[in-house]
Design an enzyme around this catalytic site. Sequence first.
Site, PDB file in Angstrom:
ATOM      1  CE  LYS A  22       5.965 -13.431   3.560  1.00  0.00           C
ATOM      2  NZ  LYS A  22       6.466 -12.089   3.859  1.00  0.00           N
ATOM      3  CG  ASN A  23       5.774 -12.276   7.803  1.00  0.00           C
ATOM      4  OD1 ASN A  23       6.366 -12.325   6.726  1.00  0.00           O
ATOM      5  ND2 ASN A  23       4.577 -11.717   7.924  1.00  0.00           N
ATOM      6  CB  CYS A 116       3.747  -6.563  -1.469  1.00  0.00           C
ATOM      7  SG  CYS A 116       3.917  -8.298  -1.845  1.00  0.00           S
ATOM      8  NE  ARG A 121       4.723  -2.728   3.341  1.00  0.00           N
ATOM      9  CZ  ARG A 121       4.908  -4.030   3.212  1.00  0.00           C
ATOM     10  NH1 ARG A 121       4.945  -4.563   2.029  1.00  0.00           N
ATOM     11  NH2 ARG A 121       5.076  -4.794   4.267  1.00  0.00           N
ATOM     12  CB  ILE A 123      11.923   2.583   6.627  1.00  0.00           C
ATOM     13  CG1 ILE A 123      12.747   3.514   5.733  1.00  0.00           C
ATOM     14  CG2 ILE A 123      11.537   1.318   5.895  1.00  0.00           C
ATOM     15  CD1 ILE A 123      14.152   2.967   5.442  1.00  0.00           C
ATOM     16  CG  ASP A 304       0.257 -10.334   6.158  1.00  0.00           C
ATOM     17  OD1 ASP A 304       0.168  -9.218   5.614  1.00  0.00           O
ATOM     18  OD2 ASP A 304       1.312 -10.763   6.662  1.00  0.00           O
ATOM     19  CB  ILE A 326      -2.414  -2.710   8.895  1.00  0.00           C
ATOM     20  CG1 ILE A 326      -3.132  -3.425  10.051  1.00  0.00           C
ATOM     21  CG2 ILE A 326      -0.897  -2.716   9.119  1.00  0.00           C
ATOM     22  CD1 ILE A 326      -2.896  -2.886  11.424  1.00  0.00           C
ATOM     23  NE  ARG A 396       8.040 -11.069  -2.415  1.00  0.00           N
ATOM     24  CZ  ARG A 396       8.089  -9.793  -2.130  1.00  0.00           C
ATOM     25  NH1 ARG A 396       7.675  -8.922  -3.012  1.00  0.00           N
ATOM     26  NH2 ARG A 396       8.534  -9.378  -0.968  1.00  0.00           N
TER      27      ARG A 396
HETATM   28  C1  UD1 Z   1       5.099  -6.999   8.666  1.00  0.00           C
HETATM   29  C2  UD1 Z   1       4.871  -8.270   7.901  1.00  0.00           C
HETATM   30  C3  UD1 Z   1       3.694  -8.120   6.950  1.00  0.00           C
HETATM   31  C4  UD1 Z   1       2.456  -7.646   7.703  1.00  0.00           C
HETATM   32  C5  UD1 Z   1       2.769  -6.405   8.547  1.00  0.00           C
HETATM   33  C6  UD1 Z   1       1.638  -5.974   9.440  1.00  0.00           C
HETATM   34  C7  UD1 Z   1       7.062  -9.253   7.746  1.00  0.00           C
HETATM   35  C8  UD1 Z   1       8.189  -9.668   6.895  1.00  0.00           C
HETATM   36  N1  UD1 Z   1       6.056  -8.601   7.170  1.00  0.00           N
HETATM   37  O1  UD1 Z   1       5.428  -5.994   7.726  1.00  0.00           O
HETATM   38  O2  UD1 Z   1       3.449  -9.383   6.349  1.00  0.00           O
HETATM   39  O3  UD1 Z   1       1.452  -7.315   6.781  1.00  0.00           O
HETATM   40  O4  UD1 Z   1       3.908  -6.665   9.390  1.00  0.00           O
HETATM   41  O5  UD1 Z   1       1.234  -7.011  10.267  1.00  0.00           O
HETATM   42  O6  UD1 Z   1       7.035  -9.562   8.927  1.00  0.00           O
HETATM   43  N2  UD1 Z   1       4.923   2.115   9.137  1.00  0.00           N
HETATM   44  C9  UD1 Z   1       5.318   3.423   9.111  1.00  0.00           C
HETATM   45  N3  UD1 Z   1       6.642   3.703   9.321  1.00  0.00           N
HETATM   46  C10 UD1 Z   1       7.573   2.720   9.523  1.00  0.00           C
HETATM   47  C11 UD1 Z   1       7.144   1.375   9.542  1.00  0.00           C
HETATM   48  C12 UD1 Z   1       5.803   1.099   9.339  1.00  0.00           C
HETATM   49  O7  UD1 Z   1       4.514   4.331   8.930  1.00  0.00           O
HETATM   50  O8  UD1 Z   1       8.755   3.041   9.705  1.00  0.00           O
HETATM   51  C13 UD1 Z   1       3.491   1.791   8.882  1.00  0.00           C
HETATM   52  C14 UD1 Z   1       3.315   0.984   7.596  1.00  0.00           C
HETATM   53  O9  UD1 Z   1       3.274   1.822   6.455  1.00  0.00           O
HETATM   54  C15 UD1 Z   1       2.014   0.280   7.854  1.00  0.00           C
HETATM   55  C16 UD1 Z   1       2.068   0.007   9.352  1.00  0.00           C
HETATM   56  O10 UD1 Z   1       3.025   0.918   9.892  1.00  0.00           O
HETATM   57  O11 UD1 Z   1       0.930   1.132   7.565  1.00  0.00           O
HETATM   58  C17 UD1 Z   1       2.444  -1.416   9.714  1.00  0.00           C
HETATM   59  O12 UD1 Z   1       3.702  -1.724   9.200  1.00  0.00           O
HETATM   60  P1  UD1 Z   1       4.704  -2.773   9.886  1.00  0.00           P
HETATM   61  O13 UD1 Z   1       4.070  -3.338  11.095  1.00  0.00           O
HETATM   62  O14 UD1 Z   1       6.017  -2.111  10.017  1.00  0.00           O
HETATM   63  O15 UD1 Z   1       4.777  -3.892   8.767  1.00  0.00           O
HETATM   64  P2  UD1 Z   1       6.070  -4.621   8.201  1.00  0.00           P
HETATM   65  O16 UD1 Z   1       7.032  -4.863   9.288  1.00  0.00           O
HETATM   66  O17 UD1 Z   1       6.491  -3.924   6.975  1.00  0.00           O
END
Ligand code: UD1
Length: 416
Positions: A22-23, A116, A121, A123, A304, A326, A396
Amino acid sequence: MSKFIIQGGKKLEGEIKISGSKNAALPIIAGTILNGGRTTLYNVPNIQDVNTMFEILKDIGATIIKKKNKIIIDTSKIHKYEIADNLMRKMRSSVIIAGALIGKYHQAKFSYPGGCDIGARPIDLHLKSFEKLGITIKEEYGEMICNTEKIIGTQIHLDFPSVGATENIILASCIGEGVTIINNAAREPEIEDLIKFLNKMGGKIKGAGTDKIEITGVKHLSEISYNIMPDRIEAGTYLIAGAITGGDVKLLNANSMHIEPVLDKLIEANCKISINKSEIELIAPKRVKAVDIKTMPYPGFPTDLQSIFGALLSTAKGTSIITENIFESRYKYVQELNRMGAKIKVEGRSAVIKGTRKIQGANVIATDLRGGAALIMAGLIAKGITQIENIEYILRGYENIEQKLKNIGAKIFVEN
Ligand code: UD1
């Protein structure tokens, strides 16, 4: 809303074929925007999150043809550079469409993503990285409007190795001028798969799997076909299903290298693991032993699988400690597991799990994708019947989970 009904206590035995990741599929599907033409993808999992990605692509003008074992995506007629708010809210990964739109068309408009509920989370890392690439971002009424004349390479240091931000930078800077360097990049195998995919299209990206990724901008990308990597989280889930039921499960089409920390923990818990090329077999003891787990960015233990392993440890001999590094609120499943008799106490980022033999069927609610999968694990070993509500979360991310579990002996049904 549909429910899973599980009659617990059946030993799981047999083979399971692991689906495409998926990812990896989600950013690769976003990446098909970049060649402005046809891409043929194999091993795409048939799950709701992938369908949401397709809905976004169709909404902006792409066509998608699903054939038996392949999906053909044509992005030559994209005419809209805005991600619809209702689709953006459905799934956090929709934000990576922004990187691809900026990379190809130098513009994108989107609102804050949903997904989720496992923590704040934000950006911010995505947006800061876009700005570093020279993209101007105007925020108006909760929408981000991104524009740039062209993409010129630069150095970006990520404060945290975010998977999504690393992917967004790669997608945004693959076509352009100069060299972009990402320091402290995420090293997840799904990023390696995205890079392999883009390089097959003609991209010039080095450093896959390391924390320094170097992207040399190219002028255009070509039409290709690509086979998506197997899903390491799905693989881990079914091994844990075997372990919790005292079973013997063999995975086909899996990559053991991608789940080494998980295999190590299963071995520490007294499971026997044997690996033969793309097959992984787990033979479980009668009852696993308690082990401690700390989630970390790859190559650490994956967040995950934290909840799913947590369900296993709730049946273990002894006391285990999980530390979630995380996401800050990835323990919502604990309340539901405790309703089934688990003895888990959460304190900040840690969960203390006192193993018990007395897991019992109950009516529980899936709170998120992986938390929902943890409830299935507990249901498989529980005495009596477990009813899991809100299974849309689980669907999902897991292709055919009901059938795959049935094939190895589980008594699981969907009730609508
Ligand atoms: C991806 C995966 C998800 C997995 C996660 C961590 C996909 C579709 N999803 O999610 O299944 O659990 O990696 O391995 O690939 N953060 C910030 N600011 C940002 C972005 C992230 O503070 O702009 C923080 C998040 O809140 C979190 C951490 O960084 O605490 C990790 O997030 P990230 O690695 O970005 O996860 P995703 O890409 O959302």
